[in-house]
Design an enzyme around this catalytic site. Sequence first.
Site, mmCIF file in Angstrom:
data_model
loop_
_atom_site.group_PDB
_atom_site.id
_atom_site.type_symbol
_atom_site.label_atom_id
_atom_site.label_comp_id
_atom_site.label_asym_id
_atom_site.label_seq_id
_atom_site.Cartn_x
_atom_site.Cartn_y
_atom_site.Cartn_z
ATOM 1 C CD1 TRP A 24 -2.309 1.567 0.323
ATOM 2 C CD2 TRP A 24 -2.209 2.110 2.352
ATOM 3 N NE1 TRP A 24 -2.987 2.741 0.968
ATOM 4 C CE2 TRP A 24 -2.664 3.315 2.018
ATOM 5 C CE3 TRP A 24 -1.300 2.397 3.951
ATOM 6 C CZ2 TRP A 24 -3.131 3.893 3.064
ATOM 7 C CZ3 TRP A 24 -1.809 3.214 5.042
ATOM 8 C CH2 TRP A 24 -3.082 4.138 4.040
ATOM 9 C CG ASP A 47 -1.974 -7.738 0.898
ATOM 10 O OD1 ASP A 47 -2.731 -8.087 1.116
ATOM 11 O OD2 ASP A 47 -2.263 -6.385 1.302
ATOM 12 C CE1 TYR A 52 -3.902 -1.202 -0.691
ATOM 13 C CE2 TYR A 52 -2.188 -2.323 -1.121
ATOM 14 C CZ TYR A 52 -3.704 -2.477 -0.515
ATOM 15 O OH TYR A 52 -3.767 -2.415 1.043
ATOM 16 C CE LYS A 77 -5.609 -6.110 -0.082
ATOM 17 N NZ LYS A 77 -4.514 -5.776 0.309
ATOM 18 C CG HIS A 110 -9.332 -3.093 -0.734
ATOM 19 N ND1 HIS A 110 -8.828 -3.238 -1.384
ATOM 20 C CD2 HIS A 110 -8.983 -2.631 0.813
ATOM 21 C CE1 HIS A 110 -7.013 -1.828 -0.775
ATOM 22 N NE2 HIS A 110 -8.014 -2.315 0.579
ATOM 23 C CB SER A 152 -9.945 -6.772 4.204
ATOM 24 O OG SER A 152 -9.258 -5.582 3.905
ATOM 25 C CG ASN A 153 -10.386 -3.237 6.533
ATOM 26 O OD1 ASN A 153 -10.195 -2.435 7.405
ATOM 27 N ND2 ASN A 153 -10.120 -3.303 4.594
ATOM 28 C CB SER A 201 -0.990 -1.204 9.585
ATOM 29 O OG SER A 201 -2.064 -0.551 8.351
ATOM 30 N N PRO A 202 1.550 -3.605 10.853
ATOM 31 C CG PRO A 202 2.861 -5.464 9.715
ATOM 32 C CD PRO A 202 1.008 -4.482 9.744
ATOM 33 C CE LYS A 243 5.480 1.648 1.116
ATOM 34 N NZ LYS A 243 5.874 2.563 1.803
ATOM 35 C CB ILE A 250 12.174 -6.089 2.060
ATOM 36 C CG1 ILE A 250 11.653 -4.390 1.366
ATOM 37 C CG2 ILE A 250 12.119 -7.091 1.924
ATOM 38 C CD1 ILE A 250 11.422 -4.437 0.179
ATOM 39 C CG ASN A 253 10.377 -5.366 7.973
ATOM 40 O OD1 ASN A 253 11.010 -5.089 9.261
ATOM 41 N ND2 ASN A 253 9.764 -3.960 7.453
HETATM 42 N N1 LIG Z 1 -6.758 -4.243 2.885
HETATM 43 C C1 LIG Z 1 -6.512 -3.066 3.989
HETATM 44 O O1 LIG Z 1 -7.888 -1.901 4.167
HETATM 45 C C2 LIG Z 1 -5.208 -2.334 4.144
HETATM 46 C C3 LIG Z 1 -5.196 -1.483 4.501
HETATM 47 C C4 LIG Z 1 -3.158 -0.466 4.913
HETATM 48 C C5 LIG Z 1 -2.902 -1.958 4.798
HETATM 49 N N2 LIG Z 1 -2.626 -2.722 4.047
HETATM 50 C C6 LIG Z 1 -2.235 -4.130 4.133
HETATM 51 O O2 LIG Z 1 -0.738 -4.001 4.758
HETATM 52 C C7 LIG Z 1 0.072 -3.569 4.557
HETATM 53 C C8 LIG Z 1 1.140 -2.874 5.780
HETATM 54 O O3 LIG Z 1 0.763 -1.909 6.273
HETATM 55 P P1 LIG Z 1 1.046 -0.438 5.568
HETATM 56 O O4 LIG Z 1 1.312 -0.126 4.656
HETATM 57 O O5 LIG Z 1 -0.467 0.809 6.920
HETATM 58 O O6 LIG Z 1 2.180 0.065 7.342
HETATM 59 P P2 LIG Z 1 2.809 -0.861 8.062
HETATM 60 O O7 LIG Z 1 4.061 -2.271 7.610
HETATM 61 O O8 LIG Z 1 2.617 -0.780 9.452
HETATM 62 O O9 LIG Z 1 4.091 0.559 8.361
HETATM 63 C C9 LIG Z 1 4.700 1.035 7.185
HETATM 64 C C10 LIG Z 1 5.769 1.741 7.707
HETATM 65 O O10 LIG Z 1 7.204 1.070 8.447
HETATM 66 C C11 LIG Z 1 7.923 2.070 7.853
HETATM 67 N N3 LIG Z 1 9.251 0.398 7.951
HETATM 68 C C12 LIG Z 1 8.585 -0.915 7.563
HETATM 69 N N4 LIG Z 1 9.453 -1.857 8.098
HETATM 70 C C13 LIG Z 1 10.757 -1.140 8.735
HETATM 71 C C14 LIG Z 1 11.930 -0.982 9.735
HETATM 72 N N5 LIG Z 1 12.670 -2.024 9.868
HETATM 73 N N6 LIG Z 1 12.996 0.161 10.061
HETATM 74 C C15 LIG Z 1 11.974 1.503 10.101
HETATM 75 N N7 LIG Z 1 10.887 1.789 9.026
HETATM 76 C C16 LIG Z 1 10.619 0.090 8.801
HETATM 77 C C17 LIG Z 1 7.880 1.519 6.315
HETATM 78 O O11 LIG Z 1 9.055 2.524 5.775
HETATM 79 P P3 LIG Z 1 9.206 2.815 3.955
HETATM 80 O O12 LIG Z 1 7.993 2.021 3.476
HETATM 81 O O13 LIG Z 1 10.039 3.788 3.857
HETATM 82 O O14 LIG Z 1 10.867 1.466 4.080
HETATM 83 C C18 LIG Z 1 6.752 2.947 6.155
HETATM 84 O O15 LIG Z 1 6.628 3.724 6.354
HETATM 85 C C19 LIG Z 1 0.262 -2.740 3.873
HETATM 86 O O16 LIG Z 1 1.194 -1.799 2.560
HETATM 87 C C20 LIG Z 1 -1.239 -3.805 2.597
HETATM 88 O O17 LIG Z 1 -0.622 -3.893 2.080
HETATM 89 C C21 LIG Z 1 -3.768 -3.460 3.702
#
Ligand SMILES: NC(=O)c1ccc[n+]([C@@H]2O[C@H](COP(=O)([O-])OP(=O)(O)OC[C@H]3O[C@@H](n4cnc5c(N)ncnc54)[C@H](OP(=O)(O)O)[C@@H]3O)[C@@H](O)[C@H]2O)c1
Length: 271
Positions: A24, A47, A52, A77, A110, A152-153, A201-202, A243, A250, A253
Amino acid sequence: MTVLTENFRLANGNLIPKLALGTWQSSVAEAYEASKIALANGYRHIDTAAAYHNEDAVGKAVRESGLPREEVYITTKVPAELKTYQEAVKSIDNSLKELDLGYIDLILIHAPRPWSLMRDSGDNDFKKENLEVWRALEEAYTDGKVKAIGVSNFSIDDLQNIFDHGTMKPMANQFIYHIGRTDDELVAFCQDNDVLVEGYSPIGTGRLLGNTELQAIADKYDKSIPQLAIRYLLEKNILPLPKSVHEKYIIDNAKVDFEITPEDMATLDKF
Ligand SMILES: NC(=O)c1ccc[n+]([C@@H]2O[C@H](COP(=O)([O-])OP(=O)(O)OC[C@H]3O[C@@H](n4cnc5c(N)ncnc54)[C@H](OP(=O)(O)O)[C@@H]3O)[C@@H](O)[C@H]2O)c1
């Protein structure tokens, strides 16, 4: 065995890799590069979503990886705004075309309502509409276009609607789940009904970074906050979707083969 080679099992018996790369807010170029990096470093699950606008980049990275198709798992999705059977059929076919990988491993609705109405949908709970979209997913499953279907959601109520009126049950529900944001009633409902929970968003979309209390706990394991936050989900049998678009992140993680003690889990549960 590491988290990169482990799987959860869906209700239909299919295996699904335990850790996925989220995409995302990744541009086409970022999603392509991040997917390439992830696949080269052992990730086998990505994912994405029609919304997206990067499915083509993910598909390209998978095709160029040289990995056998069946060794990679792709989730996409149907956009939250598409709530008719016809729109959903068209969207699934378009995702198949964009990804260009022959089939989709898992496709999700979605969200139960269009995003603009997620907070207040007025009198319309979209129960009837979601059953129409679900029918399109069931048909795609029966036709072999997709290997698993889910949502989802979705709340308990939204899920119950599909349980009561659908032909098949959702195999996964992807919703927000991270330290400090935990809907354990929904998790229990899903897991009791054999619906895999995927936690999005872990890392709290980055909001957990820099938290000194979390850093102190992560330090005990010689891990970073993202690693602690990702492991937190795995301890609960929730599939994390972190993400990143940075190679170092990457790779880091996925280094989550450690155990959080029950005492620390209890502390994290209270965040
Ligand atoms: N189904 C839905 O409605 C829905 C909604 C939201 C998300 N999602 C899915 O869930 C995924 C993850 O959620 P998210 O994108 O909200 O956020 P997230 O994975 O909780 O956090 C991503 C953020 O953390 C940073 N990051 C990641 N690993 C890191 C590390 N080891 N050290 C420092 N910073 C780190 C990333 O930076 P950089 O990217 O700059 O490296 C980015 O800014 C999405 O990409 C998507 O695939 C689904």
